[in-house]
Design a protein around this motif. Structure first.
Motif, mmCIF file in Angstrom:
data_model
loop_
_atom_site.group_PDB
_atom_site.id
_atom_site.type_symbol
_atom_site.label_atom_id
_atom_site.label_comp_id
_atom_site.label_asym_id
_atom_site.label_seq_id
_atom_site.Cartn_x
_atom_site.Cartn_y
_atom_site.Cartn_z
ATOM 1 N N LEU A 36 -1.421 1.052 -0.791
ATOM 2 C CA LEU A 36 -0.223 0.148 -1.354
ATOM 3 C C LEU A 36 -0.635 -0.265 -2.724
ATOM 4 C CD1 LEU A 36 2.319 -1.426 -0.873
ATOM 5 C CD2 LEU A 36 0.720 -3.333 0.133
ATOM 6 N N ASP A 45 11.356 -5.939 -4.201
ATOM 7 C CA ASP A 45 11.154 -5.436 -2.825
ATOM 8 C C ASP A 45 9.698 -5.017 -3.141
ATOM 9 O OD1 ASP A 45 13.780 -5.497 -2.150
ATOM 10 O OD2 ASP A 45 14.134 -3.563 -2.585
ATOM 11 N N LYS A 48 7.649 -8.478 -2.585
ATOM 12 C CA LYS A 48 7.801 -8.949 -1.029
ATOM 13 C C LYS A 48 6.898 -8.284 -0.155
ATOM 14 C CE LYS A 48 11.025 -10.900 2.333
ATOM 15 N NZ LYS A 48 9.666 -11.108 3.237
ATOM 16 N N PHE A 49 7.010 -6.907 -0.352
ATOM 17 C CA PHE A 49 6.286 -5.859 0.813
ATOM 18 C C PHE A 49 4.985 -6.288 0.306
ATOM 19 C CE2 PHE A 49 4.401 -2.246 2.112
ATOM 20 C CZ PHE A 49 5.098 -1.807 3.209
ATOM 21 N N ARG A 50 4.448 -6.219 -0.726
ATOM 22 C CA ARG A 50 2.990 -6.544 -0.894
ATOM 23 C C ARG A 50 2.582 -7.931 -0.173
ATOM 24 N NH1 ARG A 50 4.040 -3.217 -5.853
ATOM 25 N NH2 ARG A 50 2.639 -1.205 -5.463
ATOM 26 N N ASP A 52 4.063 -9.553 1.962
ATOM 27 C CA ASP A 52 4.014 -9.611 3.576
ATOM 28 C C ASP A 52 2.818 -8.817 4.250
ATOM 29 O OD1 ASP A 52 6.445 -11.082 3.556
ATOM 30 O OD2 ASP A 52 7.939 -9.208 3.956
ATOM 31 N N TRP A 53 2.619 -7.697 3.360
ATOM 32 C CA TRP A 53 1.579 -6.839 3.738
ATOM 33 C C TRP A 53 0.209 -7.856 3.980
ATOM 34 C CZ3 TRP A 53 -0.402 -3.205 6.438
ATOM 35 C CH2 TRP A 53 -1.705 -2.795 6.317
ATOM 36 N N HIS A 57 0.616 -8.625 7.684
ATOM 37 C CA HIS A 57 0.143 -7.420 8.415
ATOM 38 C C HIS A 57 -1.005 -7.216 8.325
ATOM 39 C CE1 HIS A 57 4.560 -6.979 8.618
ATOM 40 N NE2 HIS A 57 4.598 -6.711 7.320
#
Length: 88
Positions: A36, A45, A48-50, A52-53, A57
């Motif tokens: 990642l 995006d 946000k993904f990073r 959230d990861w 996660h």
């Protein structure tokens, strides 16, 4: 007479497998985090993904790995206690 207790060899094997599973989850989490981080992806995006990861996660994977490791340690302690009780 009823048998109470456990097969200590099987408990030790279970302990090893649980701890190996924990280590594998940590290894995979690290590999995914590296992938990642090295992915050329910019923008909201991606941010946000990073986020959230890292916050959700990866954190959950860490908790699962810790739980498996502790379960492995407990199985090992149970095997040791069983062996001690059997030798009394």
């Amino acid at each position: 007479m009823a048998f109470w207790g456990a097969d200590t060899d099987q408990l030790k094997t279970l302990s090893t497998k649980l701890q190996q599973g924990s280590a594998e989850i940590e290894k995979q989490k690290s590999a995914l985090t590296s992938a990642l981080q090295s992915t050329d992806w910019k923008g909201p995006d991606a941010d946000k993904f990073r986020s959230d990861w890292e916050s959700q996660h990866a954190a959950q994977l860490t908790k699962i790995a810790q739980a498996l490791d502790e379960a492995g340690r407990q199985a090992s302690r149970n095997a040791q206690q069983q062996e001690e009780a059997s030798h009394r």
